[in-house]
Design a protein around this motif. Structure first.
Motif, PDB file in Angstrom:
ATOM      1  N   ILE A  99     -33.570  45.206  67.765  1.00 28.46           N
ATOM      2  CA  ILE A  99     -34.646  44.752  66.869  1.00 28.46           C
ATOM      3  C   ILE A  99     -34.489  45.369  65.482  1.00 28.46           C
ATOM      4  O   ILE A  99     -34.585  44.680  64.460  1.00 28.46           O
ATOM      5  CB  ILE A  99     -36.030  45.090  67.483  1.00 28.46           C
ATOM      6  CG1 ILE A  99     -36.279  44.201  68.710  1.00 28.46           C
ATOM      7  CG2 ILE A  99     -37.155  44.933  66.452  1.00 28.46           C
ATOM      8  CD1 ILE A  99     -37.516  44.570  69.522  1.00 28.46           C
ATOM      9  N   ARG A 131     -33.768  43.209  62.052  1.00 29.48           N
ATOM     10  CA  ARG A 131     -34.685  43.371  60.918  1.00 29.48           C
ATOM     11  C   ARG A 131     -33.938  43.816  59.674  1.00 29.48           C
ATOM     12  O   ARG A 131     -34.163  43.303  58.573  1.00 29.48           O
ATOM     13  CB  ARG A 131     -35.741  44.408  61.322  1.00 29.48           C
ATOM     14  CG  ARG A 131     -36.622  44.924  60.254  1.00 29.48           C
ATOM     15  CD  ARG A 131     -37.595  45.931  60.881  1.00 29.48           C
ATOM     16  NE  ARG A 131     -38.059  46.934  59.949  1.00 29.48           N
ATOM     17  CZ  ARG A 131     -38.617  48.092  60.304  1.00 29.48           C
ATOM     18  NH1 ARG A 131     -38.777  48.384  61.594  1.00 29.48           N
ATOM     19  NH2 ARG A 131     -39.021  48.945  59.409  1.00 29.48           N
ATOM     20  N   TRP A 159     -38.813  36.511  58.300  1.00 27.48           N
ATOM     21  CA  TRP A 159     -38.333  36.888  59.635  1.00 27.48           C
ATOM     22  C   TRP A 159     -39.536  37.271  60.476  1.00 27.48           C
ATOM     23  O   TRP A 159     -40.578  37.694  59.946  1.00 27.48           O
ATOM     24  CB  TRP A 159     -37.294  38.021  59.593  1.00 27.48           C
ATOM     25  CG  TRP A 159     -37.800  39.377  59.160  1.00 27.48           C
ATOM     26  CD1 TRP A 159     -37.778  39.894  57.906  1.00 27.48           C
ATOM     27  CD2 TRP A 159     -38.385  40.391  59.991  1.00 27.48           C
ATOM     28  NE1 TRP A 159     -38.311  41.166  57.894  1.00 27.48           N
ATOM     29  CE2 TRP A 159     -38.702  41.495  59.159  1.00 27.48           C
ATOM     30  CE3 TRP A 159     -38.680  40.478  61.356  1.00 27.48           C
ATOM     31  CZ2 TRP A 159     -39.291  42.673  59.655  1.00 27.48           C
ATOM     32  CZ3 TRP A 159     -39.265  41.641  61.839  1.00 27.48           C
ATOM     33  CH2 TRP A 159     -39.560  42.716  60.983  1.00 27.48           C
ATOM     34  N   ILE A 204     -40.199  38.883  64.573  1.00 25.46           N
ATOM     35  CA  ILE A 204     -39.696  39.267  65.901  1.00 25.46           C
ATOM     36  C   ILE A 204     -40.905  39.603  66.764  1.00 25.46           C
ATOM     37  O   ILE A 204     -41.593  40.592  66.515  1.00 25.46           O
ATOM     38  CB  ILE A 204     -38.730  40.473  65.828  1.00 25.46           C
ATOM     39  CG1 ILE A 204     -37.541  40.157  64.904  1.00 25.46           C
ATOM     40  CG2 ILE A 204     -38.232  40.847  67.223  1.00 25.46           C
ATOM     41  CD1 ILE A 204     -36.550  41.308  64.732  1.00 25.46           C
ATOM     42  N   TYR A 231     -38.927  38.203  74.070  1.00 26.35           N
ATOM     43  CA  TYR A 231     -38.859  38.383  72.625  1.00 26.35           C
ATOM     44  C   TYR A 231     -38.092  37.238  71.995  1.00 26.35           C
ATOM     45  O   TYR A 231     -37.038  36.830  72.495  1.00 26.35           O
ATOM     46  CB  TYR A 231     -38.110  39.666  72.278  1.00 26.35           C
ATOM     47  CG  TYR A 231     -38.988  40.858  72.037  1.00 26.35           C
ATOM     48  CD1 TYR A 231     -39.798  40.937  70.907  1.00 26.35           C
ATOM     49  CD2 TYR A 231     -38.998  41.921  72.928  1.00 26.35           C
ATOM     50  CE1 TYR A 231     -40.585  42.043  70.688  1.00 26.35           C
ATOM     51  CE2 TYR A 231     -39.799  43.037  72.711  1.00 26.35           C
ATOM     52  CZ  TYR A 231     -40.592  43.086  71.584  1.00 26.35           C
ATOM     53  OH  TYR A 231     -41.378  44.181  71.353  1.00 26.35           O
ATOM     54  N   ALA A 253     -36.481  36.393  68.059  1.00 24.88           N
ATOM     55  CA  ALA A 253     -36.224  36.929  66.717  1.00 24.88           C
ATOM     56  C   ALA A 253     -35.868  35.748  65.836  1.00 24.88           C
ATOM     57  O   ALA A 253     -34.808  35.151  66.009  1.00 24.88           O
ATOM     58  CB  ALA A 253     -35.086  37.942  66.757  1.00 24.88           C
ATOM     59  N   SER A 257     -33.720  30.832  66.021  1.00 18.56           N
ATOM     60  CA  SER A 257     -34.439  31.788  66.850  1.00 18.56           C
ATOM     61  C   SER A 257     -33.505  32.393  67.886  1.00 18.56           C
ATOM     62  O   SER A 257     -32.867  31.660  68.647  1.00 18.56           O
ATOM     63  CB  SER A 257     -35.571  31.030  67.550  1.00 18.56           C
ATOM     64  OG  SER A 257     -36.216  31.869  68.465  1.00 18.56           O
ATOM     65  N   LEU A 281     -34.132  36.904  72.497  1.00 15.28           N
ATOM     66  CA  LEU A 281     -33.726  38.298  72.532  1.00 15.28           C
ATOM     67  C   LEU A 281     -33.698  38.859  73.947  1.00 15.28           C
ATOM     68  O   LEU A 281     -32.806  39.647  74.293  1.00 15.28           O
ATOM     69  CB  LEU A 281     -34.702  39.107  71.673  1.00 15.28           C
ATOM     70  CG  LEU A 281     -34.149  40.328  71.015  1.00 15.28           C
ATOM     71  CD1 LEU A 281     -32.943  39.975  70.173  1.00 15.28           C
ATOM     72  CD2 LEU A 281     -35.223  40.963  70.147  1.00 15.28           C
TER      73      LEU A 281
END
Lengths: 467, 467
Positions: B25, B29, B110, B112, B130, B132, B340, B343
């Motif tokens: 993550i 990011r 963005w 997440i 998840y 992202a 997307s 995750l």
């Protein structure tokens, strides 16, 4: 808050506000890990049977149903249905039991996640909010020093948030055993009832609490006032605490040879230890305040609330306590102690009272201008070069006039606009330059060497003093 | 996965696994922000009316009901009820409309967050996972270059994850207009139907898809085979793509002067641009693959899926496309393009196939031993000194024999045990020392100066080659 957020109680932030929240989360995580806490995440849902264990808040649970089951939801008993977790302590206790063969005890964990409470819409309270928790859970037993380690870690974390606009925090500690022993010592037996009413002290005042103690908990007027006197007791060190409590017991005829008194003294000594140990490290950061009751019924020893200087009306922004009976597996118990920061409430204060905000809306330090769509690849190459060197860079959306591109950068708070080389009217190559649109300074630059000024390197959190 | 996780479809990781997820993550990011994307979070819930907009997946929604409303849930129409978001695109489109007066366009964001899908339990698929996402949303219009910027940013992000065990990623791109134009050109009109069946190609094979095209979409055998031929078309650059597509159109008699062909060529040129621009920067990272259909009906142009080398059976781990009609406000449209990352699916691969794990279970680099409970304050002071210098430190839970304290450190993977000074049998002060319990080396040390070896400074992610 993002304007027009259509669902009341479900806060959403604008990007520049979200930067503040993300910084708070990063800071807390850093301090928690520095103190040796392990990070976990649990699923957002728990079984109804887990969620319903805990008394009062059970009313505020959101249950789930699959769209395809709509109309038949009630074929499944609530205990078997899934619901969203309303805190991070109930999930932790399940997680610990499930993984007791794998994790090392005492299990020190941090957890920052959203929780949900099905509050009535009209109350205007958060129905979705972040909690930031640390807990230490033992296997069978848990040393008392964690009852001071946990609040000290929280104080250290909140101290780090001061540069983001959070005022000085003070943890107010009490001990359930102390309260229970005293209540029993003066002849009261509905301990949960008394604690529940005392918990309302800040909200409704002493007179109303006295009435409730009499009408709801079977207290005499004298007993009610003894409870209120205890609640008014605070102390900055163990000696003072022992003295004040001794005087109070004498005044209300609590027998010093009884079980109730022994229980009270057990709680008192833990509380005295907490305050004295904390004082050695951060004087004044943790004080004894005997009105702290905590409405939740699973605490069995220390209880904590945390108030911010000058923002007491916010209520406690970090609460918790010791719980010896929350998690168990057969005969084995997993006692724990933990505290939880109500992050969304803290965020509201930071954004709307302390005026914390992002230094710029975009993480980009540079917007690379585009002379012509045919030249976009050249601008992309400059941006890539900057990014390779750790400098966040965006590229202008379209090749409109330079002034408009600068306006786009300005709206996003991007401090630098990169002006690539082009061919001028005389067919000459122009110089590659970078313009600081805050200061107006424009200098020749090369993407492999140039660096932004220190204050513009990263998107940071600032306090907007002009608000 | 954490053993015994009682709720199927709701994955929970052990602390050492969670470190990997957190690192993923953080990495995503970082890359997203380096590319100028703004972070937001939206609430976990949306109104039923928003969630139901999108066709197929609507069946997989979790609706919420407050515990107090149980039994009366169905008094409220589903459109008015709250449900958990099943992706991050629907919430984004609402967020953009709500904040259209505040955010700068094109809005690069963005996000997440976890999403939920009420899949049937027996399928063993994730019900909480998840995602992202990055998206770029325009106000009224959106330049086509974002259709290559977005997959390139995702490729850059996935490239960064290779050191954490993720294999090389290739984005497979197609364009809905190309497919639709071709289908119409050969005389098919149920475009959504054909796309839905083509989407099943990898799952059920060409023969079954042909049967479905005939039985479900009114295709002749010839038309069905033309659709399959189109789906088999792939190309590494625009020239190759144009050639192959031209040959196919001629073979199936698509009229070059018709509207259908014009639509196909519009899609083809965007796709050719994407592949050619991407090739300049990362050759082979984005290819044209005309079988990519995406089941979701809101895509209107480019569509993407991403496959990992040697892990194709995972399916696409990063998908998306361009959508011109998802968000609107009166006559104003907000076209977008986004991708997307799934995750949690990627995490399963990283943990269980690539064997990524934390270099140690605890973030602490040092466990400070405690000789005696009376000396705990001295050990705490050493830990504080180390933490002040950025070295994560824990303190032994109890003052049991040193060997047992070392065992606790070992179970948590903490590489150093700090041995404070004490008084030996002769009344002499012993030296303060630190022991590397991996190498056995023990040296005199002072908390104000000592540093761990570089490889032990931070908890990192490693690939466990011995598995």
């Amino acid at each position: 808050m993002a304007k027009g957020a259509s669902l009341s109680g479900f806060p959403e932030w604008l990007p520049q506000e979200r930067v503040v929240e993300q910084r708070v989360i990063d800071t807390l995580r850093h301090i928690f890990e520095l103190n040796g806490f392990l990070g976990i995440e649990t699923s957002a849902v728990e079984k109804g049977s887990s969620l319903l264990k805990k008394g009062e808040t059970s009313k505020e649970i959101y249950l789930l149903s699959r769209l395809q089951d709509v109309g038949n939801e009630n074929d499944t008993p609530i205990e078997e249905r899934l619901g969203l977790h309303f805190d991070l302590t109930v999930p932790l206790s399940r997680y610990v039991v499930e993984n007791s063969g794998t994790v090392a005890f005492p299990f020190k964990r941090w957890q920052i996640q959203k929780v949900w409470r099905g509050e009535r819409p009209q109350e205007g309270r958060f129905r979705e909010f972040y909690q930031a928790d640390i807990d230490v859970v033992g296997n069978g037993e848990l040393p008392a020093h964690y009852e001071v380690d946990v609040p000290l870690t929280m104080v250290e974390a909140l101290e780090k948030l001061r540069e983001l606009g959070v005022p000085q925090a003070t943890v107010h500690a009490n001990n359930r055993k102390l309260s229970e022993g005293f209540y029993r010592g003066i002849g009261l037996n509905d301990i949960e009832g008394v604690l529940r009413e005392i918990d309302k002290l800040d909200k409704i005042g002493a007179d109303e609490v006295a009435k409730l103690l009499i009408s709801q908990c079977g207290a005499s007027e004298k007993q009610a006032h003894a409870c209120l006197e205890l609640a008014q007791l605070s102390a900055e060190n163990g000696t003072q605490l022992r003295e004040k409590f001794g005087t109070l017991c004498k005044a209300h005829g609590v027998a010093e040879d009884g079980d109730a008194y022994a229980l009270a003294i057990e709680g008192l000594e833990t509380l005295a230890m907490i305050v004295d140990e904390a004082t050695k490290i951060r004087p004044g950061a943790v004080i004894a305040d005997l009105k702290i009751a905590r409405g939740l019924d699973y605490y069995t020893g220390s209880v904590y609330e945390t108030f911010l200087e000058g923002a007491e009306s916010l209520g406690s922004i970090c609460s918790g306590g010791r719980y010896d009976n929350l998690a168990s597996q057969g005969k084995k118990k997993y006692p724990g102690v933990g505290m939880s920061i109500g992050l969304s409430r803290l965020m509201s204060y930071m954004l709307h009272t302390a005026h914390a905000t992002a230094s710029r809306v975009s993480p980009a330090a540079v917007l690379v201008a585009v002379w012509d769509e045919a030249d976009r690849a050249a601008s992309n190459a400059i941006a890539r070069e900057l990014r390779n060197r750790g400098i966040a860079a965006d590229v202008a959306p379209t090749s409109v006039k330079l002034g408009k591109q600068i306006k786009y950068a300005d709206k996003l708070g991007i401090p630098y606009v990169w002006i690539p080389s082009t061919t001028d009217d005389n067919g000459e190559k122009t110089r590659e330059e970078v313009k600081n649109i805050v200061t107006g300074e424009q200098i020749p630059a090369c993407a492999t060497e140039w660096n932004p000024a220190d204050e513009y390197t990263h998107q940071t959190v600032v306090i907007a003093h002009n608000n």
